[in-house]
Design a protein around this motif. Structure first.
Motif: not given
Lengths: 141, 151
Positions: A72-73, A78-79, B90-95
């Motif tokens: 959904l998100l 964009p991720q 919580a993300y610091h960046r997309v892996a």
């Protein structure tokens, strides 16, 4: 719908994400998700184990519903813009349960130079049972 | 009641790689049709260096360690009585696919409700990359229903 379709300039408090309606969760989906996700807890895939724990049947991984919320998100933004999110698993999703994922913008704040939308999240089954509740923080353009 | 001395206990650090084929399998399993998650060209066009690791997938990489449920057993918990209570990322960046990711986890808290009928175990997991830079922080709360307590 792809994330590029979202009209960011019109996003405001109260904006709703296009709901994501899923088909009923089959035993095949549970088996595939166990293998694909890496969560091999047999309570989700082995009826004998479920019965030995006093349950009438297997039930879906909570993380399957959270993965649907993830769709959904990332279908909306964009991720790279997803900063953080959190959910509470409120009820079990039985096999054959049919989830619908919803999201609604409840706040927009300036955080570290970014406009961050707080999106309230929910997953409900066809009978109205709320199975997941939570929220996400997403950077707007 | 779970022994509170487990609070602060760290589990062994663990390295994992999200392989492209596995991410395509995951996309299939959850019905994801956005090509960004299965097609390398679409992923690159969307600004990713390889197939992106989708938002919840890091949880599965962590539980895939050979002894993933060992901490549950060491605490005397029957896995059949475990429910997932809460989960945050919580993300610091997309892996992305192919990069080595390191998982370090610790027991952050233990508490109970309803006179011990429900016991809660909170684990924090830090994910870092090959340069030891942060990628994501996960927080997992599991709920243990103790049938002996008559919940």
């Amino acid at each position: 719908m792809s994330s590029t379709d979202t009209a960011w300039t019109t996003v405001d408090v109260g904006s709703e994400l296009p709901p994501l309606e899923l088909p009923p969760i089959s035993r095949t989906t549970l088996a595939l998700f166990a293998g694909a996700s890496g969560d091999h807890n047999p309570i989700h895939i082995d009826l004998d184990v479920a019965k030995s724990a006093g349950l009438p049947d297997v039930f879906a991984h909570g993380m399957l519903s959270m993965a649907y919320l993830g769709r959904l998100l990332t279908g909306w933004a964009p991720q790279q813009r997803l900063r953080s999110w959190s959910v509470r698993f409120a009820a079990i999703t039985p096999v054959h349960g049919q989830p619908t994922c919803r999201g609604r913008v409840t706040a927009i704040d300036e955080v570290d130079g970014e406009r961050i939308a707080t999106v309230e999240l929910g997953v409900t089954l066809a009978d109205g049972t709320l199975t997941l509740a939570g929220d996400a923080r997403i950077a707007l353009a | 009641m779970i022994d509170r001395s487990f609070i602060g206990r760290e589990t062994s650090s663990f390295e994992a790689v999200a392989e492209r084929g596995r991410l395509r399998f995951f996309a299939h399993a959850i019905g994801e049709q956005d090509p960004v998650y299965s097609d390398l060209d679409a992923a690159r066009a969307a600004g990713h260096g390889d197939l992106p690791v989708p938002p919840t997938f890091l949880f599965g990489l962590d539980v895939e360690r050979p002894d993933s449920f060992a901490y549950v057993g060491e605490m005397g918990i029957d896995l059949r009585h475990v429910l997932h209570g809460e989960q945050s990322f919580a993300y610091h960046r997309v892996a992305v696919a192919g990069e080595p990711l390191r998982f370090r986890s610790r027991i952050a808290d233990l508490f109970e409700k309803k006179g011990g009928a429900l016991q809660f175990v909170v684990r924090e997991i830090a994910v870092t990359d090959g340069d030891d830079a942060p990628v994501a922080d996960l927080r997992t709360t599991i709920v243990v229903r103790d049938p002996r307590a008559g919940a």
